[in-house]
Design an enzyme around this catalytic site. Structure first.
Site, PDB file in Angstrom:
ATOM      1  N   CYS A 265      -0.450   1.176  29.671  1.00  0.00           N
ATOM      2  CA  CYS A 265      -0.062   2.258  30.577  1.00  0.00           C
ATOM      3  C   CYS A 265       1.447   2.491  30.459  1.00  0.00           C
ATOM      4  O   CYS A 265       2.225   1.540  30.412  1.00  0.00           O
ATOM      5  CB  CYS A 265      -0.428   1.890  32.018  1.00  0.00           C
ATOM      6  SG  CYS A 265       0.137   3.147  33.181  1.00  0.00           S
TER       7      CYS A 265
ATOM      8  N   PHE B 132      -1.360   3.100   3.548  1.00  0.00           N
ATOM      9  CA  PHE B 132      -0.731   4.427   3.635  1.00  0.00           C
ATOM     10  C   PHE B 132      -0.392   4.992   2.263  1.00  0.00           C
ATOM     11  O   PHE B 132      -0.487   6.178   2.024  1.00  0.00           O
ATOM     12  CB  PHE B 132       0.582   4.342   4.428  1.00  0.00           C
ATOM     13  CG  PHE B 132       0.407   4.302   5.921  1.00  0.00           C
ATOM     14  CD1 PHE B 132      -0.847   4.278   6.509  1.00  0.00           C
ATOM     15  CD2 PHE B 132       1.522   4.303   6.751  1.00  0.00           C
ATOM     16  CE1 PHE B 132      -0.985   4.231   7.877  1.00  0.00           C
ATOM     17  CE2 PHE B 132       1.388   4.263   8.123  1.00  0.00           C
ATOM     18  CZ  PHE B 132       0.138   4.223   8.690  1.00  0.00           C
ATOM     19  N   ARG B 133       0.051   4.074   1.362  1.00  0.00           N
ATOM     20  CA  ARG B 133       0.601   4.525   0.085  1.00  0.00           C
ATOM     21  C   ARG B 133      -0.428   4.641  -1.018  1.00  0.00           C
ATOM     22  O   ARG B 133      -0.156   5.240  -2.053  1.00  0.00           O
ATOM     23  CB  ARG B 133       1.665   3.524  -0.396  1.00  0.00           C
ATOM     24  CG  ARG B 133       2.992   3.713   0.257  1.00  0.00           C
ATOM     25  CD  ARG B 133       3.820   2.440   0.185  1.00  0.00           C
ATOM     26  NE  ARG B 133       4.381   2.181   1.493  1.00  0.00           N
ATOM     27  CZ  ARG B 133       5.539   2.657   1.911  1.00  0.00           C
ATOM     28  NH1 ARG B 133       6.277   3.366   1.119  1.00  0.00           N
ATOM     29  NH2 ARG B 133       5.959   2.410   3.128  1.00  0.00           N
TER      30      ARG B 133
ATOM     31  N   CYS C 136      -3.743   4.024  37.476  1.00  0.00           N
ATOM     32  CA  CYS C 136      -2.807   4.983  38.071  1.00  0.00           C
ATOM     33  C   CYS C 136      -2.878   6.368  37.433  1.00  0.00           C
ATOM     34  O   CYS C 136      -2.121   7.265  37.807  1.00  0.00           O
ATOM     35  CB  CYS C 136      -1.378   4.444  37.973  1.00  0.00           C
ATOM     36  SG  CYS C 136      -0.715   4.523  36.302  1.00  0.00           S
TER      37      CYS C 136
ATOM     38  N   HIS D 120       4.340  -4.819  14.185  1.00  0.00           N
ATOM     39  CA  HIS D 120       4.063  -3.415  14.495  1.00  0.00           C
ATOM     40  C   HIS D 120       3.035  -3.259  15.618  1.00  0.00           C
ATOM     41  O   HIS D 120       2.489  -2.177  15.819  1.00  0.00           O
ATOM     42  CB  HIS D 120       3.594  -2.665  13.233  1.00  0.00           C
ATOM     43  CG  HIS D 120       4.681  -2.489  12.202  1.00  0.00           C
ATOM     44  ND1 HIS D 120       4.442  -2.021  10.941  1.00  0.00           N
ATOM     45  CD2 HIS D 120       6.020  -2.727  12.270  1.00  0.00           C
ATOM     46  CE1 HIS D 120       5.594  -1.971  10.260  1.00  0.00           C
ATOM     47  NE2 HIS D 120       6.553  -2.410  11.047  1.00  0.00           N
TER      48      HIS D 120
ATOM     49  N   ASN E 222      -0.001  -9.153  -4.927  1.00  0.00           N
ATOM     50  CA  ASN E 222      -0.075  -7.713  -4.613  1.00  0.00           C
ATOM     51  C   ASN E 222      -0.592  -6.924  -5.795  1.00  0.00           C
ATOM     52  O   ASN E 222      -0.464  -7.337  -6.933  1.00  0.00           O
ATOM     53  CB  ASN E 222       1.318  -7.190  -4.238  1.00  0.00           C
ATOM     54  CG  ASN E 222       1.268  -5.860  -3.508  1.00  0.00           C
ATOM     55  OD1 ASN E 222       0.570  -5.755  -2.498  1.00  0.00           O
ATOM     56  ND2 ASN E 222       1.966  -4.863  -3.999  1.00  0.00           N
TER      57      ASN E 222
HETATM   58  P1  NAD Z   1       2.638  -1.727   2.592  1.00  0.00           P
HETATM   59  O1  NAD Z   1       4.051  -1.500   2.302  1.00  0.00           O
HETATM   60  O2  NAD Z   1       2.305  -2.981   3.253  1.00  0.00           O
HETATM   61  O3  NAD Z   1       1.914  -1.532   1.130  1.00  0.00           O
HETATM   62  C1  NAD Z   1       0.639  -1.945   0.834  1.00  0.00           C
HETATM   63  C2  NAD Z   1       0.662  -2.644  -0.553  1.00  0.00           C
HETATM   64  O4  NAD Z   1      -0.592  -3.289  -0.735  1.00  0.00           O
HETATM   65  C3  NAD Z   1       0.864  -1.671  -1.733  1.00  0.00           C
HETATM   66  O5  NAD Z   1       1.806  -2.192  -2.638  1.00  0.00           O
HETATM   67  C4  NAD Z   1      -0.528  -1.659  -2.395  1.00  0.00           C
HETATM   68  O6  NAD Z   1      -0.484  -1.434  -3.786  1.00  0.00           O
HETATM   69  C5  NAD Z   1      -1.052  -3.027  -2.058  1.00  0.00           C
HETATM   70  N1  NAD Z   1      -2.516  -3.135  -2.027  1.00  0.00           N
HETATM   71  C6  NAD Z   1      -3.403  -2.219  -1.590  1.00  0.00           C
HETATM   72  N2  NAD Z   1      -4.662  -2.686  -1.716  1.00  0.00           N
HETATM   73  C7  NAD Z   1      -4.564  -3.936  -2.241  1.00  0.00           C
HETATM   74  C8  NAD Z   1      -5.521  -4.937  -2.601  1.00  0.00           C
HETATM   75  N3  NAD Z   1      -6.832  -4.747  -2.463  1.00  0.00           N
HETATM   76  N4  NAD Z   1      -5.068  -6.115  -3.100  1.00  0.00           N
HETATM   77  C9  NAD Z   1      -3.726  -6.319  -3.273  1.00  0.00           C
HETATM   78  N5  NAD Z   1      -2.787  -5.403  -2.950  1.00  0.00           N
HETATM   79  C10 NAD Z   1      -3.191  -4.236  -2.446  1.00  0.00           C
HETATM   80  O7  NAD Z   1       1.909  -0.772   3.507  1.00  0.00           O
HETATM   81  P2  NAD Z   1       1.742   0.815   3.525  1.00  0.00           P
HETATM   82  O8  NAD Z   1       0.401   1.154   3.032  1.00  0.00           O
HETATM   83  O9  NAD Z   1       2.904   1.443   2.875  1.00  0.00           O
HETATM   84  O10 NAD Z   1       1.793   1.095   5.106  1.00  0.00           O
HETATM   85  C11 NAD Z   1       3.004   1.095   5.812  1.00  0.00           C
HETATM   86  C12 NAD Z   1       2.842   0.443   7.176  1.00  0.00           C
HETATM   87  O11 NAD Z   1       1.828   1.110   7.895  1.00  0.00           O
HETATM   88  C13 NAD Z   1       2.358  -0.988   7.111  1.00  0.00           C
HETATM   89  O12 NAD Z   1       3.392  -1.869   6.987  1.00  0.00           O
HETATM   90  C14 NAD Z   1       1.615  -1.111   8.454  1.00  0.00           C
HETATM   91  O13 NAD Z   1       2.479  -1.305   9.514  1.00  0.00           O
HETATM   92  C15 NAD Z   1       1.006   0.230   8.645  1.00  0.00           C
HETATM   93  N6  NAD Z   1      -0.405   0.213   8.224  1.00  0.00           N
HETATM   94  C16 NAD Z   1      -1.230  -0.739   8.748  1.00  0.00           C
HETATM   95  C17 NAD Z   1      -2.547  -0.802   8.367  1.00  0.00           C
HETATM   96  C18 NAD Z   1      -3.423  -1.894   8.943  1.00  0.00           C
HETATM   97  O14 NAD Z   1      -3.149  -2.363  10.052  1.00  0.00           O
HETATM   98  N7  NAD Z   1      -4.455  -2.331   8.240  1.00  0.00           N
HETATM   99  C19 NAD Z   1      -3.044   0.105   7.425  1.00  0.00           C
HETATM  100  C20 NAD Z   1      -2.170   1.102   6.917  1.00  0.00           C
HETATM  101  C21 NAD Z   1      -0.847   1.129   7.326  1.00  0.00           C
HETATM  102 ZN    ZN Z   2      -1.214   2.661  35.023  1.00  0.00          ZN
END
Ligand code: NAD
Ligand code: ZN
Length: 249
Positions: free
Chosen positions: A131, A37-38, A158, A123, A219
């Protein structure tokens, strides 16, 4: 510390205990092809955090299901990708007894697909839809929804509206107690691909750090708990990093 020394230090910590818990965030799945997301391509940057918070919300789901599903289908029907090297290595490490459990914020089902057995997904799981009728609770997979002829998917039993089996903003996390207990009972905690800013999971990790010292972060970029880590490995390639660590075991 040089990179080589960091791998060695992490391998030593892993070898020292049979009670390692891994916490993963979106950063472990970016190499598999799912943007976080970030990050640069993430929807917090492209759409703005406020928009995401309001659309991916339980209130929007209930009151404006069409707006919700327009958005959800565009951004959250995960592309069908394969687990990354990091997911597969974590599954192998569990098999070898090096990892007790994975607690994940991800909803992509990739740890489970890679073969990890003990996965606590706080999550939920985007591969499932449930449903909304209390007495029905039928579960269907994401393919049923992908192939459904209307935007708002309906239950095959349903005809009530289906909800993604994921935690939306405004909803409590799943497996709260189990996730906290397993993190707080670990001897070694390894965080991979999380900024440690998403609560309450980040809070459990903070609680662990208050009383334990063996804490590893792998990270790209800073996290909220870098200052209390025993070792921080800065990397964009979590699969390569885990491979190097395993080579030192
Ligand atoms: P987050 O807080 O888990 O941050 C992701 C971290 O991973 C960041 O610090 C980023 O710099 C780091 N990162 C990205 N690519 C990387 C790599 N290749 N190697 C090492 N580090 C790396 O998550 P978010 O993006 O802030 O999303 C918030 C929430 O949204 C998550 O906790 C999750 O529940 C959900 N989300 C899930 C998915 C998924 O299921 N794959 C994807 C996006 C968001
Ligand atoms: Zn149903």
């Amino acid at each position: 510390m040089k990179e080589e020394q960091i791998y060695e230090k992490i391998a030593d910590l892993l070898a020292d205990t049979r009670n390692t818990v891994v916490v993963t965030g979106a950063g472990i799945s970016t190499e598999a092809g799912i943007p976080d997301f970030r990050g640069e391509k993430g929807i917090y940057r492209t759409l703005g955090e406020d928009k995401v918070l309001s659309l991916l919300n339980i209130k929007t789901f209930r009151k404006k299901p069409r707006d919700f599903y327009d958005f959800y289908r565009n951004y959250f029907m995960m592309p069908q990708v394969k687990p990354s090297r990091a997911h597969c290595l974590l599954a192998e490490m569990e098999k070898k007894g090096l990892i007790r459990a994975v607690v994940t914020q991800n909803i992509d089902n990739l740890h489970q697909e890679a073969g990890s057995k003990r996965v606590i997904a706080v999550h939920g799981n985007a591969e499932r839809f449930v449903c909304t009728k209390f007495t029905c609770n039928t579960l269907v997979d994401a393919d049923y929804v992908r192939n459904f002829p209307e935007i708002i998917p309906k239950c095959p039993q349903c005809e009530s509206i289906l909800k993604p089996d994921v935690v939306l903003f405004g909803e409590p996390i799943k497996n709260h107690r189990q996730a906290r207990d397993i993190i707080l009972s670990a001897q070694l905690l390894v965080v991979i691909g999380s900024s440690l800013t998403v609560y309450p999971l980040a809070g459990f990790v903070g609680e662990y750090c208050a009383s334990r010292k063996n804490f590893i972060i792998i990270n790209k970029g800073p996290t909220a708990l870098d200052h209390v880590s025993t070792v921080k490995l800065e990397t964009n390639h979590t699969g390569d990093a885990l491979e190097q660590i395993c080579n030192h075991l």
